[in-house]
Design an enzyme around this catalytic site. Structure first.
Site, short mmCIF file in Angstrom:
data_model
loop_
_atom_site.label_atom_id
_atom_site.label_comp_id
_atom_site.label_asym_id
_atom_site.label_seq_id
_atom_site.Cartn_x
_atom_site.Cartn_y
_atom_site.Cartn_z
N SER A 17 0.86 -1.18 0.00
CA SER A 17 0.00 0.00 0.00
C SER A 17 0.89 1.23 0.00
O SER A 17 1.99 1.20 0.57
CB SER A 17 -0.91 0.04 1.23
N TYR A 46 -2.81 -0.13 10.16
CA TYR A 46 -2.71 -0.40 8.73
C TYR A 46 -1.34 0.00 8.19
O TYR A 46 -0.68 -0.78 7.49
CB TYR A 46 -3.81 0.35 7.99
#
Length: 245
Positions: free
Chosen positions: A137, A150
């Site tokens: 990501s 995250y």
């Protein structure tokens, strides 16, 4: 020879779009996720689809799924290590420990277990080798506010990618990472909804189609093993990733 891939988190979002693209491109596709009804819907009408119900956080289920795929497909060419979650946002002292552990279990341990099973299969099969594509990501490099679990787990995936890329050389196993920014997954759509609810006058977050993210994965997967996309970033063109806000 027909090419084969296992896609984790295949029941929705980028995983589903990637599975549908690979099936349409003639690949044998292992659809791995918990929601067997969703997997069966995606597999319907595709004779090269193999439904693999499994929870990526459970080692026995992951091992069984990869063994089942190898028995049916005969060979594993690619793993798209995609399954992940984004828990409720908050400052670090507001984040529930349950959410932290859930993020670790899915985003890190789950990807470790899938990569471990793929590596073992690729190392043992004849011909030896294959490719692991980790879904990282841009959060690993430029995180959103209030997203410590995250961002931390996705940064760890970058380390895993580099380590697997190094360790795989002796076994003809390539490993690369795709960092996706603001593809319109259910997770991103939820973030957009939260932002609009918090400030209806604010500009809507820039995003792009999950199908375009899937095409990027297909490009990585179709390369011969002598070539590797080590890191790829594909993102919404106008999102605030480059430059200073």
């Amino acid at each position: 020879m027909n090419r084969s891939i296992i896609i984790t988190g295949a029941s929705s979002g980028i995983g589903q779009a990637t599975a549908e693209l690979f099936l349409g491109s003639g690949w044998t596709v292992g659809l791995l996720a918990r929601r067997v009804d969703r997997l069966e819907d995606i597999a319907s009408g595709h004779r090269r689809a193999i439904v693999l119900p499994a929870d990526v956080t459970k080692p026995d289920e992951v091992s069984t799924a990869f063994e089942q795929f190898a028995d049916q497909a005969g060979h594993l060419d690619v793993l798209f290590n995609n399954a992940g979650i984004f828990t409720a946002p908050g400052l670090i002292d507001e984040i529930a420990l349950e959410d932290w552990y859930a993020s670790l279990n899915v985003n890190l341990t789950g990807m470790f277990l899938a990569a471990r099973a793929a590596f073992a299969q690729m190392r043992a099969q004849d011909p030896m080798g294959g490719r692991i594509i980790n879904n990282g990501s841009i959060a690993a490099h430029v995180p959103r506010p209030n997203s410590t679990p995250y961002a931390a787990t996705k940064a760890a995936i970058t380390g895993m990618t580099k380590s697997l890329s190094l360790d795989g050389r002796a076994f003809n196993i390539a490993c690369g990472q795709i960092d996706i920014g603001n593809a319109r997954t259910p997770m991103v759509e939820e973030l957009i909804s939260r932002a609009v609810e918090a400030d209806p006058e604010a500009p809507v977050m820039d995003s792009f189609s999950v199908e375009d993210a899937a095409r990027s994965v297909l490009h990585m997967a179709e390369l011969p093993l002598e070539a590797n996309v080590q890191f790829m970033t594909v993102m919404a063109t106008k999102m605030p990733y480059i430059g200073r806000g």
